[in-house]
Write an enzyme that holds these catalytic residues in place. Structure first.
Site, PDB file in Angstrom:
ATOM      1  N   TYR A 292      42.997  55.326  53.560  1.00  0.00           N
ATOM      2  CA  TYR A 292      42.898  53.897  54.032  1.00  0.00           C
ATOM      3  C   TYR A 292      41.684  53.448  54.042  1.00  0.00           C
ATOM      4  CZ  TYR A 292      42.252  50.178  57.643  1.00  0.00           C
ATOM      5  OH  TYR A 292      41.804  49.224  58.191  1.00  0.00           O
TER       6      TYR A 292
ATOM      7  N   THR B 226      55.784  43.387  54.419  1.00  0.00           N
ATOM      8  CA  THR B 226      56.165  44.544  54.182  1.00  0.00           C
ATOM      9  C   THR B 226      56.467  44.939  55.668  1.00  0.00           C
ATOM     10  OG1 THR B 226      54.022  45.268  55.122  1.00  0.00           O
ATOM     11  CG2 THR B 226      53.972  45.060  52.769  1.00  0.00           C
TER      12      THR B 226
ATOM     13  N   ASP C 190      46.753  67.708  65.314  1.00  0.00           N
ATOM     14  CA  ASP C 190      45.846  66.690  64.818  1.00  0.00           C
ATOM     15  C   ASP C 190      46.298  66.060  63.565  1.00  0.00           C
ATOM     16  OD1 ASP C 190      43.737  65.267  65.438  1.00  0.00           O
ATOM     17  OD2 ASP C 190      42.305  66.800  65.389  1.00  0.00           O
TER      18      ASP C 190
ATOM     19  N   LEU D 239      48.198  53.570  68.418  1.00  0.00           N
ATOM     20  CA  LEU D 239      48.210  54.296  69.604  1.00  0.00           C
ATOM     21  C   LEU D 239      48.782  53.467  70.810  1.00  0.00           C
ATOM     22  CD1 LEU D 239      47.488  56.771  71.230  1.00  0.00           C
ATOM     23  CD2 LEU D 239      45.301  56.011  71.178  1.00  0.00           C
TER      24      LEU D 239
ATOM     25  N   THR E 252      36.695  46.886  58.199  1.00  0.00           N
ATOM     26  CA  THR E 252      37.127  47.609  59.445  1.00  0.00           C
ATOM     27  C   THR E 252      35.757  48.441  59.556  1.00  0.00           C
ATOM     28  OG1 THR E 252      38.213  49.907  60.011  1.00  0.00           O
ATOM     29  CG2 THR E 252      38.246  49.319  57.802  1.00  0.00           C
TER      30      THR E 252
HETATM   31  P1  NAD Z   1      48.888  44.888  59.855  1.00  0.00           P
HETATM   32  O1  NAD Z   1      49.544  46.165  59.171  1.00  0.00           O
HETATM   33  O2  NAD Z   1      49.609  44.791  61.114  1.00  0.00           O
HETATM   34  O3  NAD Z   1      49.361  43.704  59.095  1.00  0.00           O
HETATM   35  C1  NAD Z   1      49.198  43.587  57.530  1.00  0.00           C
HETATM   36  C2  NAD Z   1      49.859  42.234  56.934  1.00  0.00           C
HETATM   37  O4  NAD Z   1      49.561  42.168  55.780  1.00  0.00           O
HETATM   38  C3  NAD Z   1      51.493  42.302  57.272  1.00  0.00           C
HETATM   39  O5  NAD Z   1      51.938  41.188  57.753  1.00  0.00           O
HETATM   40  C4  NAD Z   1      51.929  42.849  55.647  1.00  0.00           C
HETATM   41  O6  NAD Z   1      53.238  42.231  55.377  1.00  0.00           O
HETATM   42  C5  NAD Z   1      50.878  42.138  54.855  1.00  0.00           C
HETATM   43  N1  NAD Z   1      50.713  42.619  53.701  1.00  0.00           N
HETATM   44  C6  NAD Z   1      50.545  44.007  53.112  1.00  0.00           C
HETATM   45  N2  NAD Z   1      50.547  44.030  52.043  1.00  0.00           N
HETATM   46  C7  NAD Z   1      50.428  43.029  51.345  1.00  0.00           C
HETATM   47  C8  NAD Z   1      50.673  42.314  50.069  1.00  0.00           C
HETATM   48  N3  NAD Z   1      50.499  43.145  48.814  1.00  0.00           N
HETATM   49  N4  NAD Z   1      50.577  40.811  49.706  1.00  0.00           N
HETATM   50  C9  NAD Z   1      50.691  40.069  50.971  1.00  0.00           C
HETATM   51  N5  NAD Z   1      50.600  40.465  52.084  1.00  0.00           N
HETATM   52  C10 NAD Z   1      50.776  41.707  52.411  1.00  0.00           C
HETATM   53  O7  NAD Z   1      47.446  44.888  59.882  1.00  0.00           O
HETATM   54  P2  NAD Z   1      46.605  44.388  60.950  1.00  0.00           P
HETATM   55  O8  NAD Z   1      46.109  45.566  61.972  1.00  0.00           O
HETATM   56  O9  NAD Z   1      46.900  43.134  61.462  1.00  0.00           O
HETATM   57  O10 NAD Z   1      45.055  44.390  60.159  1.00  0.00           O
HETATM   58  C11 NAD Z   1      44.804  43.199  59.502  1.00  0.00           C
HETATM   59  C12 NAD Z   1      43.479  43.570  58.736  1.00  0.00           C
HETATM   60  O11 NAD Z   1      42.568  43.858  59.478  1.00  0.00           O
HETATM   61  C13 NAD Z   1      43.419  44.716  57.532  1.00  0.00           C
HETATM   62  O12 NAD Z   1      42.815  44.281  56.477  1.00  0.00           O
HETATM   63  C14 NAD Z   1      42.680  45.825  58.603  1.00  0.00           C
HETATM   64  O13 NAD Z   1      42.228  46.499  57.437  1.00  0.00           O
HETATM   65  C15 NAD Z   1      41.975  45.030  59.168  1.00  0.00           C
HETATM   66  N6  NAD Z   1      41.455  45.619  60.539  1.00  0.00           N
HETATM   67  C16 NAD Z   1      42.365  46.142  61.354  1.00  0.00           C
HETATM   68  C17 NAD Z   1      42.150  46.628  62.572  1.00  0.00           C
HETATM   69  C18 NAD Z   1      43.032  46.919  63.708  1.00  0.00           C
HETATM   70  O14 NAD Z   1      42.662  47.653  64.647  1.00  0.00           O
HETATM   71  N7  NAD Z   1      44.387  47.019  63.292  1.00  0.00           N
HETATM   72  C19 NAD Z   1      40.566  46.756  62.960  1.00  0.00           C
HETATM   73  C20 NAD Z   1      39.643  46.414  61.764  1.00  0.00           C
HETATM   74  C21 NAD Z   1      40.336  45.677  60.988  1.00  0.00           C
HETATM   75  O1  DAU Z   2      38.908  51.391  63.849  1.00  0.00           O
HETATM   76  C1  DAU Z   2      39.569  50.256  63.217  1.00  0.00           C
HETATM   77  C2  DAU Z   2      40.928  50.761  62.654  1.00  0.00           C
HETATM   78  O2  DAU Z   2      41.709  51.070  64.047  1.00  0.00           O
HETATM   79  C3  DAU Z   2      41.694  49.865  61.723  1.00  0.00           C
HETATM   80  O3  DAU Z   2      41.023  49.793  60.628  1.00  0.00           O
HETATM   81  C4  DAU Z   2      43.156  50.414  61.235  1.00  0.00           C
HETATM   82  O4  DAU Z   2      43.871  49.312  60.600  1.00  0.00           O
HETATM   83  C5  DAU Z   2      43.697  50.562  62.662  1.00  0.00           C
HETATM   84  O5  DAU Z   2      45.002  51.324  62.486  1.00  0.00           O
HETATM   85  C6  DAU Z   2      43.072  51.607  63.732  1.00  0.00           C
HETATM   86  O6  DAU Z   2      42.777  52.816  63.202  1.00  0.00           O
HETATM   87  P1  DAU Z   2      42.910  54.168  63.938  1.00  0.00           P
HETATM   88  O7  DAU Z   2      43.453  55.344  63.151  1.00  0.00           O
HETATM   89  O8  DAU Z   2      41.988  54.281  64.880  1.00  0.00           O
HETATM   90  O9  DAU Z   2      44.154  53.872  65.089  1.00  0.00           O
HETATM   91  P2  DAU Z   2      45.436  54.405  65.544  1.00  0.00           P
HETATM   92  O10 DAU Z   2      46.142  53.566  66.633  1.00  0.00           O
HETATM   93  O11 DAU Z   2      46.422  54.824  64.464  1.00  0.00           O
HETATM   94  O12 DAU Z   2      44.796  55.685  66.412  1.00  0.00           O
HETATM   95  C7  DAU Z   2      43.745  55.372  67.555  1.00  0.00           C
HETATM   96  C8  DAU Z   2      43.526  56.719  67.707  1.00  0.00           C
HETATM   97  O13 DAU Z   2      44.538  57.318  68.404  1.00  0.00           O
HETATM   98  C9  DAU Z   2      43.173  57.830  66.551  1.00  0.00           C
HETATM   99  O14 DAU Z   2      42.004  58.750  67.361  1.00  0.00           O
HETATM  100  C10 DAU Z   2      44.405  58.595  66.525  1.00  0.00           C
HETATM  101  C11 DAU Z   2      45.022  58.719  67.770  1.00  0.00           C
HETATM  102  N1  DAU Z   2      46.580  58.649  67.734  1.00  0.00           N
HETATM  103  C12 DAU Z   2      47.197  57.937  67.220  1.00  0.00           C
HETATM  104  C13 DAU Z   2      48.681  57.821  67.102  1.00  0.00           C
HETATM  105  C14 DAU Z   2      49.537  56.996  66.150  1.00  0.00           C
HETATM  106  C15 DAU Z   2      47.251  59.487  68.551  1.00  0.00           C
HETATM  107  O15 DAU Z   2      46.635  60.360  69.230  1.00  0.00           O
HETATM  108  N2  DAU Z   2      48.652  59.595  68.776  1.00  0.00           N
HETATM  109  C16 DAU Z   2      49.292  58.745  68.057  1.00  0.00           C
HETATM  110  O16 DAU Z   2      50.376  59.026  67.940  1.00  0.00           O
END
Ligand code: NAD
Ligand code: DAU
Length: 353
Positions: free
Chosen positions: A158, A34, A288, A198, A132
């Site tokens: 989400y 994606t 927000d 962020l 998460t």
């Molecule tokens: P990301 O969005 O960077 O990556 C998601 C990946 O999944 C991409 O490579 C995308 O191509 C693939 N994908 C999406 N839909 C798909 C499908 N239908 N079939 C096959 N592949 C598909 O996400 P991330 O930040 O790397 O998060 C990975 C996992 O960890 C997620 O399950 C997320 O909920 C969890 N998670 C993320 C965070 C965070 O801070 N980013 C924290 C805790 C948990």
């Molecule tokens: O807590 C784990 C989660 O952390 C994961 O499950 C999610 O996949 C991951 O995207 C992340 O979610 P958040 O919503 O916390 O992450 P994000 O980076 O989008 O935002 C972090 C914080 O910063 C949140 O309070 C929103 C704020 N924010 C975010 C963006 C993109 C801003 O203030 N400005 C911004 O432009």
């Protein structure tokens, strides 16, 4: 051999790279590519026979059955998801399709495969679901951090879709005995993070001299963990976790968003000074996020006590590594933004890839 889903994304990509740096056990990496999936993250694995990339969707049951029958993995580590809260607010449908329906289809394929294994392989098999902390909802300022027994109170499309997938995983353990592990991690940061989130958004925009949007009053709190520590925690859980158990993973590092943005600006000013002045001048408070969770904080004592995992990085060391990585890899950033990597995929795997 293990099967990873979503291994071209931020955490999955880091996991694949770390795994193959530490072990010779091969990986089948199933990813739909994606907008969030980027094969350039895995470019250092080009020609490495231990990494088998498969461009496909976790909702494709025929493909899953074929991959499982052909490669016979001892574990599935399930990262694939739609992961961005803001996108889930604008368009929740894909979150339901991938995070809930996709996890269901993957569980069913895993169950059918697992049912056909001999007794020893059945006992050793693991389905690791990467979840998460957002499923727990929002904390008030003086609430204790989330433990594994905290009730689920997801607030965004989400987090609701992730909570639903967690429940499916739990049910497949209790009803069918599938040996599952679920981990709930806090906010990750590090290399290869898509610049919609962020920290990478702040780095990329600050380098371009663009305004840095902070939602609301900037006082929302997240608990930040370096991505390499999350990957190490998953490897530890896979090795030593008890099937059916859930484990929280966090960095003991609660910070407000405004402090995070200021810290990134200060590091950039130190490492690459801007002649126009300190980057903090670019910070602006914007409307927000609807339903914005106020605070997340993880109590990680269970995984520390039972499995012996602890984060190796402090926020100071992890954020420095991260900022340095973005400074050293402008090409990766330019490509994920321009979509050029998609052209590369079609060239590499053909027009239908
Ligand atoms: P990301 O969005 O960077 O990556 C998601 C990946 O999944 C991409 O490579 C995308 O191509 C693939 N994908 C999406 N839909 C798909 C499908 N239908 N079939 C096959 N592949 C598909 O996400 P991330 O930040 O790397 O998060 C990975 C996992 O960890 C997620 O399950 C997320 O909920 C969890 N998670 C993320 C965070 C965070 O801070 N980013 C924290 C805790 C948990
Ligand atoms: O807590 C784990 C989660 O952390 C994961 O499950 C999610 O996949 C991951 O995207 C992340 O979610 P958040 O919503 O916390 O992450 P994000 O980076 O989008 O935002 C972090 C914080 O910063 C949140 O309070 C929103 C704020 N924010 C975010 C963006 C993109 C801003 O203030 N400005 C911004 O432009």
């Amino acid at each position: 051999m293990i099967l990873v889903t979503g291994g071209a994304g931020f955490i999955g990509g880091n996991f694949v790279l770390d795994w193959l740096a530490e072990s010779d056990e091969a990986i089948v990496n199933l990813d739909a590519l994606t907008y969030a999936g980027n094969l350039e993250t895995l470019a250092t694995l080009d020609g490495d026979r231990r990494h088998i990339f498969v461009h496909g969707d976790i909702r494709d049951r025929t493909l899953l059955d074929r991959l499982l029958a052909t490669h016979r993995p001892r574990a599935i580590i399930h990262f694939a998801a739609e992961s961005h809260v803001d996108r889930s607010i604008h368009g929740p449908e894909e979150f339901i399709r991938t995070n809930i329906e996709g996890t269901f289809i993957l569980l069913e394929a895993a169950r059918a495969y697992w049912d056909g294994l001999d007794a020893a392989d059945r006992a050793a098999f693991r389905f690791h679901h990467v979840s998460t902390d957002e499923v727990y909802g929002s904390l008030a300022a003086d609430d204790p951090p989330f433990t594994e027994s905290h009730p689920n109170k997801p607030n965004s499309p989400y987090s609701a879709s992730k909570a639903a997938s967690d429940h499916l995983v739990r049910a497949w353990f209790h009803t069918y005995g599938l040996p599952v592990l679920t981990t709930h991690c806090s906010n990750n940061y590090g290399p290869f993070h898509f610049p919609e989130k962020l920290i990478p958004l702040t780095i990329v925009r600050a380098l371009a001299g663009q305004p840095l949007p902070v939602y609301g009053d900037g006082m929302n709190v997240r608990d930040w963990l370096y991505v390499g520590d999350h990957c190490a925690a998953i490897r530890t859980t896979l090795e030593r976790g008890t099937p059916g158990e859930t484990y929280n993973i966090g960095g003991w590092n609660e910070q407000t968003n405004i402090d995070i943005v200021r810290a990134v600006c200060a590091l950039l000013d130190e490492l690459r000074p801007d002649p126009a002045g300190p980057r903090a001048r670019l910070i602006g408070f914007v409307t927000d996020r609807p339903g914005h969770d106020r605070r997340y904080a993880i109590d990680a004592r269970k995984i520390e006590r039972e499995l012996g995992w602890r984060p190796a990085e402090t926020f100071a060391t992890g954020i420095r590594k991260t900022v340095e990585w973005y400074l050293e890899n402008p090409g990766w950033v330019a490509n994920v933004q321009s979509g050029a990597y998609r052209d590369w995929v079609s060239r590499q795997y053909g027009a239908s890839a």
